[in-house]
Design an enzyme around this catalytic site. Structure first.
Site, PDB file in Angstrom:
ATOM      1  N   GLY A 204      -1.843  16.353   2.238  1.00  0.00           N
ATOM      2  CA  GLY A 204      -2.806  17.144   1.469  1.00  0.00           C
ATOM      3  C   GLY A 204      -2.680  16.976  -0.031  1.00  0.00           C
ATOM      4  NE  ARG A 205      -6.867  14.154  -3.187  1.00  0.00           N
ATOM      5  CZ  ARG A 205      -7.917  14.822  -2.702  1.00  0.00           C
ATOM      6  NH1 ARG A 205      -7.862  16.139  -2.614  1.00  0.00           N
ATOM      7  NH2 ARG A 205      -9.003  14.192  -2.332  1.00  0.00           N
TER       8      ARG A 205
ATOM      9  CG  ASP B 233      -3.223  13.734  -6.337  1.00  0.00           C
ATOM     10  OD1 ASP B 233      -2.144  13.991  -5.754  1.00  0.00           O
ATOM     11  OD2 ASP B 233      -3.854  12.681  -6.158  1.00  0.00           O
TER      12      ASP B 233
ATOM     13  NE  ARG C 204      -1.868  11.901  -3.653  1.00  0.00           N
ATOM     14  CZ  ARG C 204      -2.816  11.048  -3.292  1.00  0.00           C
ATOM     15  NH1 ARG C 204      -2.662  10.282  -2.224  1.00  0.00           N
ATOM     16  NH2 ARG C 204      -3.926  10.967  -4.007  1.00  0.00           N
TER      17      ARG C 204
ATOM     18  CD  GLN D  71      -8.449   4.830   2.162  1.00  0.00           C
ATOM     19  OE1 GLN D  71      -7.326   4.744   1.665  1.00  0.00           O
ATOM     20  NE2 GLN D  71      -9.441   5.415   1.530  1.00  0.00           N
TER      21      GLN D  71
ATOM     22  CE  LYS E  82      -2.386   6.340  -3.228  1.00  0.00           C
ATOM     23  NZ  LYS E  82      -2.730   5.925  -1.839  1.00  0.00           N
TER      24      LYS E  82
ATOM     25  NE  ARG F 116      -3.559   2.693   2.182  1.00  0.00           N
ATOM     26  CZ  ARG F 116      -4.354   3.229   1.252  1.00  0.00           C
ATOM     27  NH1 ARG F 116      -4.625   2.562   0.155  1.00  0.00           N
ATOM     28  NH2 ARG F 116      -4.860   4.436   1.399  1.00  0.00           N
ATOM     29  CG  MET F 117       2.392   3.034  -3.112  1.00  0.00           C
ATOM     30  SD  MET F 117       2.825   3.691  -4.749  1.00  0.00           S
ATOM     31  CE  MET F 117       1.256   3.558  -5.607  1.00  0.00           C
TER      32      MET F 117
END
Length: 203
Positions: free
Chosen positions: A95-96, A128, A130, A73, A156, A52-53
Protein backbone atom coordinates in the site's frame (compact mmCIF):
# COMPACT_ATOMS: atom_id res chain seq x y z
CA UNK A 1 25.42 -6.56 4.41
CA UNK A 2 25.18 -10.28 3.70
CA UNK A 3 23.06 -12.45 1.44
CA UNK A 4 21.89 -16.08 1.31
CA UNK A 5 20.98 -17.76 -2.00
CA UNK A 6 18.66 -20.66 -2.83
CA UNK A 7 17.34 -22.07 -6.11
CA UNK A 8 13.56 -22.13 -6.60
CA UNK A 9 11.04 -22.92 -9.34
CA UNK A 10 8.31 -20.34 -9.96
CA UNK A 11 5.00 -20.58 -11.77
CA UNK A 12 3.65 -17.23 -12.87
CA UNK A 13 0.64 -16.46 -15.02
CA UNK A 14 0.38 -18.77 -18.02
CA UNK A 15 3.99 -19.90 -17.83
CA UNK A 16 5.36 -23.29 -17.00
CA UNK A 17 7.86 -23.37 -14.15
CA UNK A 18 10.56 -20.71 -14.33
CA UNK A 19 13.89 -21.23 -12.57
CA UNK A 20 15.19 -18.44 -10.38
CA UNK A 21 17.57 -17.89 -7.51
CA UNK A 22 16.09 -16.20 -4.45
CA UNK A 23 18.30 -14.09 -2.20
CA UNK A 24 17.63 -13.05 1.38
CA UNK A 25 19.58 -10.26 3.08
CA UNK A 26 20.74 -9.38 6.57
CA UNK A 27 21.63 -5.88 7.71
CA UNK A 28 18.92 -4.02 5.83
CA UNK A 29 17.94 -0.58 7.13
CA UNK A 30 14.28 -1.17 8.01
CA UNK A 31 14.60 -4.78 9.20
CA UNK A 32 11.89 -5.99 6.84
CA UNK A 33 12.37 -9.23 4.90
CA UNK A 34 12.88 -7.94 1.36
CA UNK A 35 14.15 -10.49 -1.18
CA UNK A 36 15.72 -10.51 -4.64
CA UNK A 37 14.99 -13.03 -7.38
CA UNK A 38 17.70 -13.55 -9.98
CA UNK A 39 16.60 -14.93 -13.35
CA UNK A 40 18.81 -16.65 -15.94
CA UNK A 41 22.09 -17.35 -14.24
CA UNK A 42 23.96 -17.03 -17.52
CA UNK A 43 23.02 -13.35 -17.59
CA UNK A 44 24.13 -12.57 -14.04
CA UNK A 45 27.45 -11.20 -15.29
CA UNK A 46 25.83 -8.47 -17.38
CA UNK A 47 27.35 -5.13 -16.44
CA UNK A 48 23.93 -3.44 -16.51
CA UNK A 49 21.33 -6.11 -15.65
CA UNK A 50 17.63 -5.43 -15.92
CA UNK A 51 16.29 -4.51 -12.47
CA UNK A 52 12.77 -4.02 -11.17
CA UNK A 53 11.90 -2.74 -7.71
CA UNK A 54 8.42 -4.17 -7.12
CA UNK A 55 6.54 -3.19 -4.00
CA UNK A 56 4.50 -6.00 -2.48
CA UNK A 57 0.78 -5.88 -3.24
CA UNK A 58 -1.03 -8.85 -1.72
CA UNK A 59 -4.36 -7.89 -3.26
CA UNK A 60 -2.88 -7.45 -6.73
CA UNK A 61 0.05 -9.87 -6.86
CA UNK A 62 -1.79 -12.80 -5.28
CA UNK A 63 -5.52 -12.14 -5.56
CA UNK A 64 -5.48 -10.17 -8.86
CA UNK A 65 -7.44 -7.20 -7.56
CA UNK A 66 -9.30 -5.13 -10.13
CA UNK A 67 -8.24 -1.95 -8.30
CA UNK A 68 -4.63 -1.88 -9.51
CA UNK A 69 -2.18 -3.19 -12.10
CA UNK A 70 0.42 -4.59 -9.70
CA UNK A 71 -0.08 -8.28 -10.46
CA UNK A 72 0.03 -7.69 -14.19
CA UNK A 73 3.21 -5.64 -13.86
CA UNK A 74 4.79 -8.39 -11.76
CA UNK A 75 3.92 -11.06 -14.32
CA UNK A 76 5.19 -8.90 -17.16
CA UNK A 77 8.45 -8.35 -15.32
CA UNK A 78 9.01 -12.04 -14.62
CA UNK A 79 8.17 -12.96 -18.22
CA UNK A 80 10.73 -10.47 -19.52
CA UNK A 81 13.41 -11.53 -17.03
CA UNK A 82 12.79 -15.18 -17.84
CA UNK A 83 13.56 -14.36 -21.47
CA UNK A 84 16.55 -12.07 -21.07
CA UNK A 85 17.70 -12.26 -17.47
CA UNK A 86 17.33 -9.77 -14.68
CA UNK A 87 16.85 -9.19 -10.97
CA UNK A 88 13.52 -8.57 -9.26
CA UNK A 89 13.75 -6.78 -5.93
CA UNK A 90 10.53 -7.72 -4.12
CA UNK A 91 10.05 -5.05 -1.45
CA UNK A 92 7.65 -5.49 1.45
CA UNK A 93 5.97 -2.10 1.13
CA UNK A 94 2.27 -2.88 0.96
CA UNK A 95 0.00 0.00 0.00
CA UNK A 96 2.85 2.40 -0.79
CA UNK A 97 4.12 1.76 2.70
CA UNK A 98 0.91 2.16 4.73
CA UNK A 99 0.37 -1.55 5.30
CA UNK A 100 -2.35 -4.00 4.33
CA UNK A 101 -5.02 -3.04 6.88
CA UNK A 102 -4.72 0.66 6.10
CA UNK A 103 -4.78 -0.16 2.41
CA UNK A 104 -8.13 -1.91 2.85
CA UNK A 105 -9.41 1.17 4.70
CA UNK A 106 -8.22 3.20 1.71
CA UNK A 107 -10.18 0.88 -0.59
CA UNK A 108 -13.35 1.81 1.30
CA UNK A 109 -12.64 5.50 0.79
CA UNK A 110 -11.93 4.92 -2.90
CA UNK A 111 -15.32 3.24 -3.19
CA UNK A 112 -16.78 6.50 -1.86
CA UNK A 113 -15.15 8.54 -4.61
CA UNK A 114 -11.62 9.37 -3.43
CA UNK A 115 -8.62 8.55 -5.57
CA UNK A 116 -5.78 6.42 -4.25
CA UNK A 117 -3.70 9.40 -3.06
CA UNK A 118 -6.65 11.24 -1.52
CA UNK A 119 -7.60 8.11 0.41
CA UNK A 120 -4.11 7.76 1.85
CA UNK A 121 -4.07 11.45 2.79
CA UNK A 122 -7.50 11.15 4.45
CA UNK A 123 -6.11 8.36 6.62
CA UNK A 124 -3.27 10.63 7.73
CA UNK A 125 -0.54 9.37 5.42
CA UNK A 126 1.55 11.10 2.79
CA UNK A 127 1.07 10.21 -0.87
CA UNK A 128 3.85 7.60 -0.80
CA UNK A 129 5.71 6.39 2.30
CA UNK A 130 8.05 4.03 0.47
CA UNK A 131 11.79 4.33 1.08
CA UNK A 132 13.98 2.64 -1.52
CA UNK A 133 17.21 2.84 0.47
CA UNK A 134 17.04 -0.90 1.24
CA UNK A 135 16.80 -1.59 -2.49
CA UNK A 136 20.05 0.34 -2.88
CA UNK A 137 21.64 -1.75 -0.10
CA UNK A 138 20.50 -4.93 -1.85
CA UNK A 139 22.06 -3.80 -5.12
CA UNK A 140 25.25 -2.86 -3.28
CA UNK A 141 25.38 -6.30 -1.66
CA UNK A 142 25.14 -7.87 -5.12
CA UNK A 143 27.92 -5.64 -6.39
CA UNK A 144 25.73 -3.74 -8.85
CA UNK A 145 26.59 -0.10 -9.52
CA UNK A 146 25.05 0.12 -13.03
CA UNK A 147 21.59 -1.14 -13.95
CA UNK A 148 18.81 -0.95 -16.50
CA UNK A 149 15.63 -0.09 -14.60
CA UNK A 150 12.18 -1.45 -15.43
CA UNK A 151 9.69 1.10 -14.15
CA UNK A 152 7.17 3.81 -14.96
CA UNK A 153 7.73 5.55 -11.63
CA UNK A 154 10.12 8.55 -11.61
CA UNK A 155 10.56 8.24 -7.82
CA UNK A 156 12.30 4.90 -8.25
CA UNK A 157 14.66 6.32 -10.85
CA UNK A 158 15.48 9.28 -8.61
CA UNK A 159 16.02 7.04 -5.57
CA UNK A 160 18.69 5.03 -7.39
CA UNK A 161 20.46 7.94 -9.04
CA UNK A 162 20.49 9.96 -5.80
CA UNK A 163 22.16 6.97 -4.11
CA UNK A 164 24.88 6.78 -6.73
CA UNK A 165 23.50 3.87 -8.76
CA UNK A 166 23.95 4.54 -12.48
CA UNK A 167 20.77 3.87 -14.45
CA UNK A 168 21.93 3.37 -18.02
CA UNK A 169 18.49 2.68 -19.46
CA UNK A 170 14.77 2.58 -18.69
CA UNK A 171 12.33 -0.14 -19.72
CA UNK A 172 8.68 0.82 -19.35
CA UNK A 173 5.99 -1.60 -18.30
CA UNK A 174 2.80 -1.74 -20.32
CA UNK A 175 -0.40 0.02 -19.36
CA UNK A 176 -2.45 -2.86 -17.96
CA UNK A 177 -5.95 -1.43 -18.18
CA UNK A 178 -8.89 -3.54 -17.00
CA UNK A 179 -12.37 -2.95 -15.67
CA UNK A 180 -11.98 -1.21 -12.33
CA UNK A 181 -8.49 0.29 -12.57
CA UNK A 182 -8.90 2.98 -15.25
CA UNK A 183 -9.22 5.85 -12.76
CA UNK A 184 -6.36 4.43 -10.68
CA UNK A 185 -4.00 4.48 -13.68
CA UNK A 186 -5.09 7.95 -14.73
CA UNK A 187 -4.42 9.20 -11.19
CA UNK A 188 -0.95 7.66 -11.20
CA UNK A 189 -0.16 9.56 -14.39
CA UNK A 190 -1.71 12.90 -13.38
CA UNK A 191 -0.81 12.97 -9.69
CA UNK A 192 2.19 10.66 -9.44
CA UNK A 193 3.80 11.56 -12.80
CA UNK A 194 4.05 7.90 -13.78
CA UNK A 195 5.35 7.45 -17.30
CA UNK A 196 2.37 5.54 -18.64
CA UNK A 197 0.91 6.09 -22.10
CA UNK A 198 -2.82 5.53 -21.64
CA UNK A 199 -3.77 7.06 -24.98
CA UNK A 200 -3.40 3.76 -26.82
CA UNK A 201 -5.79 2.05 -24.40
CA UNK A 202 -8.69 4.45 -24.87
CA UNK A 203 -11.66 2.94 -26.66
Amino acid sequence: MAEVRARVQLKVGKNSTIPAEILSFSGLKDGVEHVALVFNQADKKQTTPLIRMHSECLTGDVFHSSRCDCGEQLNECIDKMHQQGGILLYLRQEGRGIGLYNKIDAYVLQSQGMNTYEANNHLGFEDDLRDFSDAVLMLNAMGLAKVTLMTNNPRKLKALTDAGITVEGLVATHAHVKDGNEAYLETKVKHGSHMLDLSKTKK
